[in-house]
Enzyme design. Structure first.
Site, PDB file in Angstrom:
ATOM      1  N   ARG A  78       0.824  -1.220   0.000  1.00 20.90           N
ATOM      2  CA  ARG A  78       0.000   0.000   0.000  1.00 20.90           C
ATOM      3  C   ARG A  78       0.852   1.262   0.000  1.00 20.90           C
ATOM      4  O   ARG A  78       0.598   2.188  -0.766  1.00 20.90           O
ATOM      5  CB  ARG A  78      -0.949  -0.020   1.205  1.00 20.90           C
ATOM      6  CG  ARG A  78      -2.121  -0.923   0.965  1.00 20.90           C
ATOM      7  CD  ARG A  78      -2.864  -1.317   2.228  1.00 20.90           C
ATOM      8  NE  ARG A  78      -3.890  -2.305   1.881  1.00 20.90           N
ATOM      9  CZ  ARG A  78      -4.392  -3.199   2.698  1.00 20.90           C
ATOM     10  NH1 ARG A  78      -3.980  -3.259   3.945  1.00 20.90           N
ATOM     11  NH2 ARG A  78      -5.317  -4.047   2.276  1.00 20.90           N
TER      12      ARG A  78
ATOM     13  N   TYR B  51      -6.438  -2.215  -6.645  1.00 14.64           N
ATOM     14  CA  TYR B  51      -5.553  -3.257  -6.084  1.00 14.64           C
ATOM     15  C   TYR B  51      -4.842  -2.818  -4.808  1.00 14.64           C
ATOM     16  O   TYR B  51      -4.898  -1.667  -4.418  1.00 14.64           O
ATOM     17  CB  TYR B  51      -4.625  -3.869  -7.118  1.00 14.64           C
ATOM     18  CG  TYR B  51      -3.693  -3.042  -7.956  1.00 14.64           C
ATOM     19  CD1 TYR B  51      -3.235  -3.581  -9.158  1.00 14.64           C
ATOM     20  CD2 TYR B  51      -3.199  -1.796  -7.576  1.00 14.64           C
ATOM     21  CE1 TYR B  51      -2.342  -2.888  -9.958  1.00 14.64           C
ATOM     22  CE2 TYR B  51      -2.306  -1.104  -8.362  1.00 14.64           C
ATOM     23  CZ  TYR B  51      -1.878  -1.654  -9.556  1.00 14.64           C
ATOM     24  OH  TYR B  51      -0.986  -0.975 -10.338  1.00 14.64           O
ATOM     25  N   GLU B  52      -4.240  -3.815  -4.137  1.00 14.21           N
ATOM     26  CA  GLU B  52      -3.703  -3.672  -2.775  1.00 14.21           C
ATOM     27  C   GLU B  52      -4.829  -3.372  -1.771  1.00 14.21           C
ATOM     28  O   GLU B  52      -4.639  -2.679  -0.782  1.00 14.21           O
ATOM     29  CB  GLU B  52      -2.622  -2.570  -2.690  1.00 14.21           C
ATOM     30  CG  GLU B  52      -1.503  -2.666  -3.703  1.00 14.21           C
ATOM     31  CD  GLU B  52      -0.607  -3.880  -3.515  1.00 14.21           C
ATOM     32  OE1 GLU B  52      -0.849  -4.680  -2.604  1.00 14.21           O
ATOM     33  OE2 GLU B  52       0.349  -4.034  -4.293  1.00 14.21           O
ATOM     34  N   GLY B  53      -6.007  -3.906  -2.039  1.00 13.05           N
ATOM     35  CA  GLY B  53      -7.186  -3.624  -1.208  1.00 13.05           C
ATOM     36  C   GLY B  53      -7.893  -2.398  -1.743  1.00 13.05           C
ATOM     37  O   GLY B  53      -7.282  -1.344  -1.911  1.00 13.05           O
TER      38      GLY B  53
END
Length: 601
Positions: A270, A408-410
């Site tokens: 993140r 992406y990455e949550g």
């Protein structure tokens, strides 16, 4: 050990309740000579190998992405975060952020391949692997001889990562596992040498991680490349495992530890993703400035029109804020890692705990900077007008590439809720004292407001007072929500989202002001008028957001006298003594941009 660290390094999330001095934060102006040399060599690689061949990425030239990755490996750029004993450069966290920042600005296709390989493809082994696993795999990954990919997402398991159905069954002789299942959206799948695969053993509550070499004869097959809105030359495929044999010694960490590995890998991912959105903003802003200086309408360069100047100022300001916050957090993580190592932790343990400590800031940055890069690219298209919509200019590809960063990455929705949720959990564990400050805010709301005129003669005196008040807004809103809903707060997602937006703006605005204050003390206020203008402009916009989100939260969960009291508090806490001249601030910023013909901060 924790007490010793506490004296040296501020804990994650404490920015909300502790005053930070500008001398105590790291800024991009503090880069060492070595870091500046590394930045320049990365920029040279990007301009020569990536920017000059941007059309190849847009035409889905996957082979060129792969060959560019090999060249990056030859230059050592794939091993910046890898310890020296495993063939890497062993650089500190700030330096690895710097490389990630400047290598990612030309095309999202390459930056996705780079991030997937160096981050979630290599890092789980360096942080969780056994000594044998690290010696076997990491040098090949650091050099670019091998490439890595990360298999977590499944058709039915996206944000709910621990719900995956892929199974790992131990063989009768106990020598290997057989993995069966389907993974999707796997970056680098088309040219990777190994996968980090997450699968469930039996009825385990949590998934388990495995290192799986990519051998098609071992039950591994793939779909064709996905056709995507952006990052077109990033290899993205579905991967199928059918009784794929994996030696027992290739289990990563311990059984059932996969979910923890996945979450910690995403924390690092993140903050690195935030860094990966910065140089794209610089390049888009520079491109927009150049075009606006060259484009003549009504016998005048459009850079002289207020409507365009406003856009350029906002684009530059958000980029400057993103830089300020990203490198502040990166150095905090680096310091935390160093403190833990000094206490006797291994590098593996220190890095894991160091990043985990600042998971709140990592989520904040992921959300803020990914949304800023999208807005920047959107305004870039607008400055170019019709030409911005054409593939002949880099704006439309920048806009398409930026869109994935919010997913992406949550997803940003998940990260918004995580940031507040993690902060509340830290408070409950006693790691961050939110209760004391929240009680003081309650007392202040019940008391008579001060009518004293504060001394606002020093630079940022008023802005720092406002920042302190914005923190009170968060404590008021979040504290009251926690009191009302307790453990059920998780189910009130819209309130969490509103509180998160307040938290995000506080961290971003404070980082920008502290960076600028530090710079002004070093260079003198007269030399940094543009940066001062950006810090003031960013805060002004932040106050607006905090006011809006604070009101949304208050009127959604409070009623009657409580609601009236909190709304009065909100009004008091978001009030300027002297409102800034917003148009004048933008003019100061844009005049510099137009004169320099690029993003120059």
């Amino acid at each position: 050990m924790a007490d010793t660290i506490e004296k040296n390094v501020t804990r994650g999330g404490q920015f909300l309740v502790k005053e930070t001095k500008c001398e105590d934060i790291f800024t991009p102006e503090d880069f060492s000579e070595e870091q500046l040399m590394m930045r320049d060599s990365v920029k040279e690689f990007v301009d020569k190998e990536l920017w000059a061949h941007k059309d190849r990425f847009e035409k889905k030239d996957y082979a060129y992405t792969e060959s560019s990755m090999r060249k990056a490996g030859e230059l050592g750029l794939l091993g910046v975060a890898v310890p020296e004993e495993y063939g890497g450069l062993g650089m500190g966290f700030v330096s690895t952020m710097l490389v990630c920042d400047y290598i990612s600005g030309a095309t999202g296709s390459f930056s996705t391949a780079f991030g997937a390989h160096t981050g979630i493809g290599t890092m789980p082994i360096t942080l969780y692997g056994s000594e044998e696993q690290k010696k076997k795999y990491v040098p090949k990954l650091a050099s670019g001889e091998w490439f890595g990919a990360y298999c977590l997402t499944e058709p039915g398991a996206g944000s709910d990562a621990n719900s995956g159905k892929t199974k790992a069954v131990l063989s009768e002789d106990g020598t290997h596992y057989k993995i069966t299942g389907q993974k999707m959206w796997i970056s680098n799948a088309g040219f990777c040498s190994l996968f980090i695969v997450f699968a469930r053993i039996g009825d385990d509550k949590n998934i388990t991680g495995f290192i799986v070499e990519n051998d098609p004869s071992n039950g591994i097959s793939m779909n064709e490349e996905e056709h995507k809105l952006g990052i077109r030359a990033s290899s993205t495929r579905q991967v199928f495992f059918n009784d794929t044999k994996v030696p027992v010694e290739n289990m990563l960490s311990e059984r059932g530890n996969g979910f923890k590995i996945a979450m910690n890998a995403l924390n690092v991912g993140r903050i690195k993703l935030a860094a990966a959105c910065l140089d794209a903003q610089r390049r888009v802003t520079s491109g927009a400035v150049k075009y606006s200086n060259e484009r003549i309408q009504f016998n005048t360069a459009i850079s002289s029109f207020g409507a365009i100047r406003s856009k350029l100022a906002e684009m530059a300001t958000n980029c400057y804020a993103g830089e300020s916050a990203s490198y502040r957090a990166a150095k905090d993580i680096e310091d935390r890692i160093a403190a833990r190592e000094a206490e006797g932790s291994t590098h593996q343990e220190a890095e894991l705990k160091g990043v985990e400590e600042y998971a709140i800031e990592c989520s904040i940055l992921k959300v803020a900077v990914s949304e800023d890069v999208q807005n920047c690219a959107d305004e870039g298209i607008q400055v170019f007008g019709g030409m911005g919509f054409s593939e002949d200019t880099p704006m439309e590809s920048a806009w398409r590439d930026a869109r994935i960063a919010r997913i992406y990455e949550g997803t940003n929705e998940i990260n918004r809720m995580l940031s507040v949720g993690m902060l509340i959990k830290k408070a409950m564990k006693g790691h961050v004292d939110l209760l004391g400050p929240a009680m003081k805010v309650q007392e202040e709301l019940m008391g008579i407001p001060s009518f004293d005129t504060p001394d606002l003669s020093e630079l940022f005196a008023e802005e720092k007072g406002i920042l302190a008040n914005l923190k009170k807004v968060f404590l008021m809103v979040a504290g009251s929500a926690v009191q009302k809903y307790g453990p059920d707060l998780d189910s009130h997602q819209q309130l969490l989202m509103a509180a998160s937006d307040i938290l995000i703006e506080i961290y971003m605005a404070e980082s920008t002001i502290l960076r600028t204050e530090k710079l002004a003390k070093k260079e003198g206020e007269a030399k940094v008028q543009e940066q001062i203008a950006m810090a003031k402009l960013y805060l002004y916009k932040a106050v607006d957001i905090v006011n809006s989100k604070g009101k949304e939260g208050i009127i959604s969960f409070a009623e009657g006298d409580e609601q009236r009291m909190m709304l009065m508090g909100l009004k008091r806490f978001t009030k300027y003594t002297n409102n800034p001249n917003v148009v004048a601030l933008r003019e100061v910023i844009t005049s510099k941009l137009v004169a320099e013909n690029e993003y120059c901060f």
